[in-house]
Motif scaffolding. Sequence first.
Motif, short mmCIF file in Angstrom:
data_model
loop_
_atom_site.label_atom_id
_atom_site.label_comp_id
_atom_site.label_asym_id
_atom_site.label_seq_id
_atom_site.Cartn_x
_atom_site.Cartn_y
_atom_site.Cartn_z
N ALA A 51 0.95 -1.23 0.12
CA ALA A 51 0.19 -0.02 -0.08
C ALA A 51 1.01 1.30 0.19
CB ALA A 51 -0.83 -0.18 1.23
N ILE A 52 0.53 2.35 -0.93
CA ILE A 52 1.30 3.57 -0.53
C ILE A 52 1.04 4.30 0.68
CG2 ILE A 52 -0.65 4.78 -1.82
CD1 ILE A 52 1.73 6.19 -3.43
N SER A 53 -0.44 3.93 1.08
CA SER A 53 -0.45 4.59 2.48
C SER A 53 -1.76 3.79 3.41
CB SER A 53 -1.14 6.12 2.56
OG SER A 53 -2.56 5.92 1.98
N VAL A 54 -1.54 3.79 4.71
CA VAL A 54 -2.40 3.04 5.58
C VAL A 54 -2.87 4.39 6.22
CG1 VAL A 54 -1.77 0.78 5.70
CG2 VAL A 54 -0.55 2.41 6.90
N ASP A 55 -4.20 4.73 6.31
CA ASP A 55 -4.83 5.82 6.56
C ASP A 55 -5.91 5.69 7.97
OD1 ASP A 55 -3.82 6.12 4.14
OD2 ASP A 55 -5.09 7.70 3.61
N HIS A 56 -5.70 6.51 8.91
CA HIS A 56 -6.49 6.62 10.13
C HIS A 56 -5.56 6.21 11.37
CE1 HIS A 56 -10.66 7.87 9.51
NE2 HIS A 56 -10.72 7.23 8.43
N LEU A 57 -5.51 4.94 11.71
CA LEU A 57 -4.68 4.42 12.81
C LEU A 57 -4.83 5.25 14.18
CD1 LEU A 57 -1.24 5.04 10.83
CD2 LEU A 57 -2.74 2.94 10.53
N GLU A 58 -6.07 5.44 14.42
CA GLU A 58 -6.27 5.99 15.69
C GLU A 58 -6.23 4.97 16.82
OE1 GLU A 58 -8.33 6.26 12.95
OE2 GLU A 58 -9.26 8.37 12.81
N GLN A 59 -6.12 3.56 16.39
CA GLN A 59 -6.14 2.51 17.29
C GLN A 59 -4.98 1.94 16.73
OE1 GLN A 59 -7.85 2.05 20.11
NE2 GLN A 59 -9.43 3.22 19.58
N LEU A 60 -3.82 1.94 17.55
CA LEU A 60 -2.58 1.44 16.89
C LEU A 60 -1.82 0.39 17.95
CD1 LEU A 60 -1.07 2.22 14.12
CD2 LEU A 60 0.55 3.73 15.29
N LEU A 61 -1.50 -0.59 17.58
CA LEU A 61 -0.81 -1.50 18.25
C LEU A 61 0.77 -1.61 18.07
CD1 LEU A 61 -3.05 -4.62 17.50
CD2 LEU A 61 -2.99 -3.14 19.49
N GLU A 62 1.62 -2.24 18.80
CA GLU A 62 3.05 -2.14 18.54
C GLU A 62 3.22 -2.85 17.21
OE1 GLU A 62 5.48 -0.79 19.93
OE2 GLU A 62 4.13 0.50 21.06
N THR A 65 3.03 18.54 3.78
CA THR A 65 3.44 18.99 2.23
C THR A 65 4.29 17.51 1.85
OG1 THR A 65 5.41 19.79 3.49
CG2 THR A 65 3.72 21.12 2.87
N ILE A 66 5.35 17.47 2.21
CA ILE A 66 6.32 16.44 1.28
C ILE A 66 5.51 14.97 1.71
CG2 ILE A 66 8.06 16.25 3.10
CD1 ILE A 66 10.17 15.99 0.49
N ASN A 67 5.20 14.70 2.83
CA ASN A 67 4.75 13.50 3.11
C ASN A 67 3.36 12.99 2.70
OD1 ASN A 67 7.41 13.01 4.22
ND2 ASN A 67 6.42 12.57 6.33
N GLY A 68 2.51 14.28 2.56
CA GLY A 68 1.31 14.27 1.89
C GLY A 68 1.46 14.01 0.40
N ALA A 69 2.48 14.44 -0.21
CA ALA A 69 2.73 14.39 -1.80
C ALA A 69 3.03 12.84 -2.02
CB ALA A 69 3.77 15.31 -2.18
N TYR A 70 4.02 12.36 -1.07
CA TYR A 70 4.16 10.86 -1.19
C TYR A 70 2.95 10.04 -1.12
CZ TYR A 70 6.30 6.25 -0.57
OH TYR A 70 6.67 5.10 -0.63
N ALA A 71 2.12 10.10 -0.01
CA ALA A 71 1.06 9.66 0.12
C ALA A 71 -0.02 9.53 -0.75
CB ALA A 71 0.41 9.78 1.59
N MET A 72 0.12 10.24 -1.86
CA MET A 72 -1.08 10.48 -2.93
C MET A 72 -0.23 10.27 -4.34
SD MET A 72 -2.18 14.52 -2.84
CE MET A 72 -3.08 14.26 -4.30
N GLY A 73 1.24 10.09 -4.29
CA GLY A 73 2.04 9.52 -5.23
C GLY A 73 2.23 10.67 -6.39
N VAL A 74 2.42 11.96 -5.78
CA VAL A 74 2.75 13.10 -6.56
C VAL A 74 4.03 13.60 -6.13
CG1 VAL A 74 0.29 13.43 -7.15
CG2 VAL A 74 1.15 14.70 -5.39
N SER A 75 4.86 13.02 -5.34
CA SER A 75 6.00 13.89 -4.92
C SER A 75 7.31 14.43 -5.89
CB SER A 75 6.69 13.02 -3.74
OG SER A 75 6.93 11.52 -3.95
#
Length: 410
Positions: free
Chosen positions: A266-277, A356-366
């Motif tokens: 996956a290019i990104s995994v989004d939300h992650l309000e619940q996160l395990l080790e 900015t830069i990380n958002g661009a990566y997460a949508m494949g436009v960096s």
Amino acid sequence: MRKVFTNIKQLLQVRPKGLDYVAGLSMSELPKIDNAFLAIQEDRIVAFGKMSDYRPKQHDQCIDAHGRLLLPSWCDSHSHTVFAANRSGEFTDRIKGLSYEQIAERGGGILNSAKTLQDTPEDRLFKQALSRIKTLEKLGTGALEIKSGYGLTTRDELKMLRVIKKISKHSAVKIRSTFLGAHAIPEAYKNDKSAYIDLIINEMLPIIKKEKLADYIDVFCEKGYFNLEDTDRILTAAKAFGLKPKIHVNQFNAFGGVALGVKHKAISVDHLEQLLETDIEALKDTETMAVALPGCSFFLGIPYTPARKLIDAGLPLALATDYNPGSAPSGNVNLIVSLACIKMKMSPEEAINAATINGAYAMGVSDDYGSITVGKKANLILSTPMESYIEIPYAFGNNPVFKAVLNGAV
Ligand code: NIG
Ligand code: FE
């Protein structure tokens, strides 16, 4: 057409070519040039540097940016900006004590939005969404990912994706399109989820590929929606259609969605309000960006994504709005950057990198967006007068954008 900005108080997010994202400790660095200039030729950045090195060339327009900052536009990598109607009724229900899940169980939520979208013609959806994007432009958004997912029938999912495609042709904001047919189980399939997944795979995906309607595939991997097995099936099928995953995971429950996303690259995994080790471990040394959506946490009163845990583990993190009528009815990235600092304890530098830069990566436009780099698109924010970029998150609720620059046009 050559334009130049002179006397820029702080030119932010200055990066060399080829840097895709920043992670861990590097997220706390926000490279800048004080008292700078920047030149644009047509729609691209062609030069920048210190004012003391500025040698005026022939130009068509000179903008004195005295007392102002110049930074790359926000790259909002997760939104549901195409929708038919707001859900302000659910908002008042939640104020009275109902939860997001309880509202969904009563037929509200995503299915409510699907009902109104199915009844709304394509041109109306287009006009509504375009007007929302005009508002976002003024708030500094220069790249925006938009998902389908309120259609939930072949006809209506395609309708949404066609609207997104049309928006990308009519808007100076860079648009990326994500197919989210697996957003909820439609009423007609409530006793046969597998048949709905068959429909997604056998009917929707082939047309989406043929008409080039999406860049990414998304699934709402959550209890009561799509489990790991469903998600695996959909992502596996989508791969054959050339769609990379970008998925909703760990919003209310953590049960292995992150590792599954990583397995599917996956290019990104989004939300992650619940996160395990184990989720954090799964993300290490991968190409998958974690994306936090603090507007959703704020609006629904659910936990915030533990940004410190992710960043302190050396991982990269992006921020996005999740703009949608049910869980985050605002597409204002400035507010998201404030929330990240105030509620998630991200530093202003980390939050600005994340949006900015990380958002661009997460949508494949960096390659083209997300930083001040020679050759990148001139999608920029010229700020209101301020002393430092710290005032962007500090003055929450304010709009720090004086002028938006999109494709070189001010
Ligand atoms: O990202 N969680 C799934 N999808 C959206 C909410 C959709 C809705 O409530 O309309 C989200 O929060
Ligand atoms: Fe979402």
